[in-house]
Design a protein around this motif. Sequence first.
Motif, PDB file in Angstrom:
ATOM      1  N   ARG A  20       1.125  -1.083   0.494  1.00 54.85           N
ATOM      2  CA  ARG A  20      -0.247   0.176  -0.520  1.00 54.85           C
ATOM      3  C   ARG A  20       1.254   1.191   0.142  1.00 54.85           C
ATOM      4  O   ARG A  20       0.401   2.205  -0.601  1.00 54.85           O
ATOM      5  CB  ARG A  20      -1.006   0.144   0.903  1.00 54.85           C
ATOM      6  CG  ARG A  20      -1.757  -0.849   1.079  1.00 54.85           C
ATOM      7  CD  ARG A  20      -2.441  -1.661   2.205  1.00 54.85           C
ATOM      8  NE  ARG A  20      -3.421  -0.455   2.941  1.00 54.85           N
ATOM      9  CZ  ARG A  20      -5.121   0.118   2.032  1.00 54.85           C
ATOM     10  NH1 ARG A  20      -5.294  -0.851   0.855  1.00 54.85           N
ATOM     11  NH2 ARG A  20      -5.813   0.127   1.873  1.00 54.85           N
ATOM     12  N   PHE A 121     -12.421   1.987   2.310  1.00 53.76           N
ATOM     13  CA  PHE A 121     -11.424   1.956   1.495  1.00 53.76           C
ATOM     14  C   PHE A 121     -10.670   3.441   1.237  1.00 53.76           C
ATOM     15  O   PHE A 121     -11.071   3.994   1.339  1.00 53.76           O
ATOM     16  CB  PHE A 121     -12.337   0.996   0.218  1.00 53.76           C
ATOM     17  CG  PHE A 121     -13.089   2.371  -0.567  1.00 53.76           C
ATOM     18  CD1 PHE A 121     -12.305   2.859  -1.593  1.00 53.76           C
ATOM     19  CD2 PHE A 121     -14.501   1.728  -0.112  1.00 53.76           C
ATOM     20  CE1 PHE A 121     -13.762   3.266  -2.676  1.00 53.76           C
ATOM     21  CE2 PHE A 121     -15.295   2.698  -0.466  1.00 53.76           C
ATOM     22  CZ  PHE A 121     -14.422   2.993  -1.842  1.00 53.76           C
ATOM     23  N   GLU A 321      -7.706  -0.208  -3.937  1.00 55.49           N
ATOM     24  CA  GLU A 321      -8.246  -1.505  -3.580  1.00 55.49           C
ATOM     25  C   GLU A 321      -7.985  -2.848  -4.716  1.00 55.49           C
ATOM     26  O   GLU A 321      -7.184  -3.354  -4.250  1.00 55.49           O
ATOM     27  CB  GLU A 321      -9.310  -1.521  -2.298  1.00 55.49           C
ATOM     28  CG  GLU A 321      -9.481  -0.512  -1.816  1.00 55.49           C
ATOM     29  CD  GLU A 321      -8.174  -0.855  -0.754  1.00 55.49           C
ATOM     30  OE1 GLU A 321      -8.435  -1.905  -0.444  1.00 55.49           O
ATOM     31  OE2 GLU A 321      -8.149   0.496   0.010  1.00 55.49           O
TER      32      GLU A 321
END
Length: 428
Positions: A20, A121, A321
């Motif tokens: 991420r 998200f 995502e």
Amino acid sequence: MIMQNVKGTYDYFGREQAIRQKVRSTLSELFELYDFESMDTTLLNELELLTSKYAGGDEILREMYQLTDQGGRQLGLRYDLTIPFAKVIALNPGIEFPYKRYEIGKVFRDGPVKKGRLREFLQCDADVVGIAGPQGEAELMQLAAEAFRRLEIPVTLKWNNRRFLGEILTAVGVPAEEHLSVMLTLDKLAKIGSRGVLAELEGKGVAPAAVSALAELLDMDAPSFEALAENYGLGGQPGALEVLALQRLIAAVGLAETCVFDPFLSRGLSFYTGTVYEIFDASGAYTSSLGGGGRYDSIIGKLVGREDIGYPTVGISFGMESIMALLGERAVRVETSRVLVIPVGECMPQALTAAAAIRAAGIRTAVDTGKRKLKKTLAAANTKGIRYVILVGESEAAEGKLRLKDMSQQSEELLTVEAAVAIIKSVE
């Protein structure tokens, strides 16, 4: 109490968090290169703003989290980054245009949970206000192509123009008031096929003659813009001219192979006014969208209550995502410490001092507790791929030096911290 996460929400650490962070840093660096300014909008917003008819569509509003604060105010959690951004522009009339901003932050939707779609998200948007022509779209397409190149994800960016699609619908006999509904059905072509599209249109009560004409359109094999414009006599229409201008610019900047015209694409949100685009994994292995966006020239003026003022705006949103789910299936190297400082005996102050000096040189450094046996600590460092280990014991401290061990070369030497830093940085 059973301790668990709310469905559709996750905590991230270790390898997942490293992925991420890699995606975020890659995109942030690219936005800065393209001269976009960072922005951070509010999570909480007035319900009236989020439910405005100029905001999200009915499906999104059904998924919005609503709440009431202690003062009785009706609020909602943001479901995207576009409406809060439009609010910022509306509240700050002194902003100089063209204005380019990007934002990476969490949004919330109480919708179905599946791979790449959560309830809490991360979303990543870039928007340009104040450029009416195709330059804004082309630059965002360039940005998207470069972003996925850096992430090593081959993509196809499908694009269309809703004004042009509306001109086609008018030509085949669909009334203007039915355009949005028909567009939303056409947008499902890849999911439900032409038969499903035609059945849904019939179910919506679209005139049989229009459905028949649309059936002929759907039977065309990947129709080009030129073929459609000629077939329906739309060459001089505003939407057709917008498509032509952008198509020429896409070809001129070398994006024709990546950016593919799709006359049935319209995207679900009702606020798009012109160009729309959506990004997909070119291999087809991952079917969820990796990003999308388009032009929305009307929202800001309507929110301000001044539809006579032009706020030409175009944006893109990266499906963070989905991107991370795709990358999560690959082997991604997790960044670890380059140096481990081990205090030997009662030398923790000297170890912390040495670590601070190494960190000041920009080198990622960890400090061991010194409680384990040295042999086990060195073995653990080797397993983690840490090349340099620094030992600070009483004898080293007395000389104002440290012992640098190169785990890959199986060598060590007694050095000052400055000399150790020079050696470590020399092999970066």
